[in-house]
Design a protein around this motif. Structure first.
Motif, PDB file in Angstrom:
ATOM      1  N   GLU A  61       0.838  -1.200   0.000  1.00  0.00           N
ATOM      2  CA  GLU A  61       0.000   0.000   0.000  1.00  0.00           C
ATOM      3  C   GLU A  61       0.872   1.247   0.000  1.00  0.00           C
ATOM      4  O   GLU A  61       2.049   1.211   0.361  1.00  0.00           O
ATOM      5  CB  GLU A  61      -0.897   0.038   1.243  1.00  0.00           C
ATOM      6  N   GLN A  62       0.276   2.343  -0.389  1.00  0.00           N
ATOM      7  CA  GLN A  62       0.964   3.629  -0.355  1.00  0.00           C
ATOM      8  C   GLN A  62       1.344   3.945   1.097  1.00  0.00           C
ATOM      9  O   GLN A  62       0.489   3.893   1.977  1.00  0.00           O
ATOM     10  CB  GLN A  62       0.034   4.723  -0.905  1.00  0.00           C
ATOM     11  N   PRO A  63       2.617   4.247   1.368  1.00  0.00           N
ATOM     12  CA  PRO A  63       3.031   4.560   2.739  1.00  0.00           C
ATOM     13  C   PRO A  63       2.325   5.809   3.277  1.00  0.00           C
ATOM     14  O   PRO A  63       2.045   6.754   2.545  1.00  0.00           O
ATOM     15  CB  PRO A  63       4.535   4.816   2.626  1.00  0.00           C
ATOM     16  N   ILE A  64       2.032   5.789   4.564  1.00  0.00           N
ATOM     17  CA  ILE A  64       1.427   6.929   5.242  1.00  0.00           C
ATOM     18  C   ILE A  64       2.534   7.587   6.064  1.00  0.00           C
ATOM     19  O   ILE A  64       3.170   6.915   6.883  1.00  0.00           O
ATOM     20  CB  ILE A  64       0.289   6.476   6.177  1.00  0.00           C
ATOM     21  N   PRO A  65       2.804   8.872   5.836  1.00  0.00           N
ATOM     22  CA  PRO A  65       3.868   9.528   6.612  1.00  0.00           C
ATOM     23  C   PRO A  65       3.447   9.681   8.077  1.00  0.00           C
ATOM     24  O   PRO A  65       2.469  10.367   8.383  1.00  0.00           O
ATOM     25  CB  PRO A  65       4.032  10.882   5.925  1.00  0.00           C
ATOM     26  N   LEU A  66       4.165   9.017   8.963  1.00  0.00           N
ATOM     27  CA  LEU A  66       3.879   9.068  10.397  1.00  0.00           C
ATOM     28  C   LEU A  66       5.099   9.599  11.139  1.00  0.00           C
ATOM     29  O   LEU A  66       6.233   9.384  10.723  1.00  0.00           O
ATOM     30  CB  LEU A  66       3.534   7.677  10.928  1.00  0.00           C
ATOM     31  N   THR A  67       4.866  10.268  12.249  1.00  0.00           N
ATOM     32  CA  THR A  67       5.940  10.768  13.099  1.00  0.00           C
ATOM     33  C   THR A  67       5.759  10.200  14.498  1.00  0.00           C
ATOM     34  O   THR A  67       4.681  10.325  15.086  1.00  0.00           O
ATOM     35  CB  THR A  67       5.891  12.310  13.179  1.00  0.00           C
ATOM     36  N   LEU A  68       6.792   9.563  15.029  1.00  0.00           N
ATOM     37  CA  LEU A  68       6.730   9.035  16.378  1.00  0.00           C
ATOM     38  C   LEU A  68       6.861  10.190  17.364  1.00  0.00           C
ATOM     39  O   LEU A  68       7.850  10.914  17.369  1.00  0.00           O
ATOM     40  CB  LEU A  68       7.850   8.015  16.616  1.00  0.00           C
ATOM     41  N   VAL A  69       5.848  10.359  18.199  1.00  0.00           N
ATOM     42  CA  VAL A  69       5.844  11.457  19.176  1.00  0.00           C
ATOM     43  C   VAL A  69       6.388  10.962  20.508  1.00  0.00           C
ATOM     44  O   VAL A  69       7.129  11.663  21.178  1.00  0.00           O
ATOM     45  CB  VAL A  69       4.408  12.019  19.352  1.00  0.00           C
ATOM     46  N   SER A  70       6.035   9.734  20.898  1.00  0.00           N
ATOM     47  CA  SER A  70       6.562   9.175  22.142  1.00  0.00           C
ATOM     48  C   SER A  70       6.470   7.658  22.096  1.00  0.00           C
ATOM     49  O   SER A  70       5.752   7.099  21.293  1.00  0.00           O
ATOM     50  CB  SER A  70       5.788   9.706  23.361  1.00  0.00           C
ATOM     51  N   ALA A  71       7.229   7.017  22.968  1.00  0.00           N
ATOM     52  CA  ALA A  71       7.208   5.565  23.081  1.00  0.00           C
ATOM     53  C   ALA A  71       7.421   5.198  24.540  1.00  0.00           C
ATOM     54  O   ALA A  71       8.143   5.901  25.254  1.00  0.00           O
ATOM     55  CB  ALA A  71       8.304   4.929  22.225  1.00  0.00           C
ATOM     56  N   GLN A  72       6.795   4.124  24.967  1.00  0.00           N
ATOM     57  CA  GLN A  72       6.918   3.688  26.358  1.00  0.00           C
ATOM     58  C   GLN A  72       7.069   2.180  26.392  1.00  0.00           C
ATOM     59  O   GLN A  72       6.316   1.465  25.742  1.00  0.00           O
ATOM     60  CB  GLN A  72       5.680   4.089  27.156  1.00  0.00           C
ATOM     61  N   THR A  73       8.054   1.710  27.139  1.00  0.00           N
ATOM     62  CA  THR A  73       8.240   0.283  27.349  1.00  0.00           C
ATOM     63  C   THR A  73       7.825  -0.023  28.783  1.00  0.00           C
ATOM     64  O   THR A  73       8.219   0.678  29.714  1.00  0.00           O
ATOM     65  CB  THR A  73       9.720  -0.124  27.158  1.00  0.00           C
ATOM     66  N   PHE A  74       7.037  -1.071  28.956  1.00  0.00           N
ATOM     67  CA  PHE A  74       6.597  -1.440  30.289  1.00  0.00           C
ATOM     68  C   PHE A  74       7.723  -2.100  31.058  1.00  0.00           C
ATOM     69  O   PHE A  74       8.683  -2.604  30.473  1.00  0.00           O
ATOM     70  CB  PHE A  74       5.382  -2.367  30.194  1.00  0.00           C
ATOM     71  N   THR A  75       7.639  -2.133  32.368  1.00  0.00           N
ATOM     72  CA  THR A  75       8.714  -2.663  33.212  1.00  0.00           C
ATOM     73  C   THR A  75       8.995  -4.137  32.944  1.00  0.00           C
ATOM     74  O   THR A  75      10.091  -4.609  33.193  1.00  0.00           O
ATOM     75  CB  THR A  75       8.361  -2.484  34.704  1.00  0.00           C
ATOM     76  N   THR A  76       8.015  -4.873  32.399  1.00  0.00           N
ATOM     77  CA  THR A  76       8.227  -6.273  32.076  1.00  0.00           C
ATOM     78  C   THR A  76       8.972  -6.452  30.765  1.00  0.00           C
ATOM     79  O   THR A  76       9.321  -7.557  30.391  1.00  0.00           O
ATOM     80  CB  THR A  76       6.872  -6.998  31.961  1.00  0.00           C
ATOM     81  N   GLY A  77       9.191  -5.350  30.038  1.00  0.00           N
ATOM     82  CA  GLY A  77       9.858  -5.421  28.752  1.00  0.00           C
ATOM     83  C   GLY A  77       8.891  -5.641  27.616  1.00  0.00           C
ATOM     84  O   GLY A  77       9.290  -5.711  26.468  1.00  0.00           O
ATOM     85  N   CYS A  78       7.635  -5.769  27.922  1.00  0.00           N
ATOM     86  CA  CYS A  78       6.605  -6.000  26.895  1.00  0.00           C
ATOM     87  C   CYS A  78       5.886  -4.725  26.563  1.00  0.00           C
ATOM     88  O   CYS A  78       5.804  -3.822  27.306  1.00  0.00           O
ATOM     89  CB  CYS A  78       5.601  -7.030  27.376  1.00  0.00           C
TER      90      CYS A  78
END
Length: 57
Positions: free
Chosen positions: A40-57
């Motif tokens: 499919e045609q790519p959708i331009p996305l920007t990562l604003v934030s990311a969070q990893t849980f304490t379990t690593g999942c």
């Protein structure tokens, strides 16, 4: 829109969404609808934030 891939895909295609909150679960299922299909045609996305849980999942 939790659990409604088809509606989210339609809204993305129409340019009606300005923010996505994606939760990635480390499960290999091999079935179900994909949010982003290959070829499919790519959708331009920007990562604003990311969070990893304490379990690593």
């Amino acid at each position: 829109m939790s659990g409604s891939v088809s509606v989210v895909r339609q809204l993305l295609a129409a340019g009606l969404l300005d923010e996505l909150h994606l939760l990635v679960h480390p499960i290999a299922v091999r079935t179900g609808m994909r949010l982003f299909e290959e070829g499919e045609q790519p959708i331009p996305l920007t990562l604003v934030s990311a969070q990893t849980f304490t379990t690593g999942c």
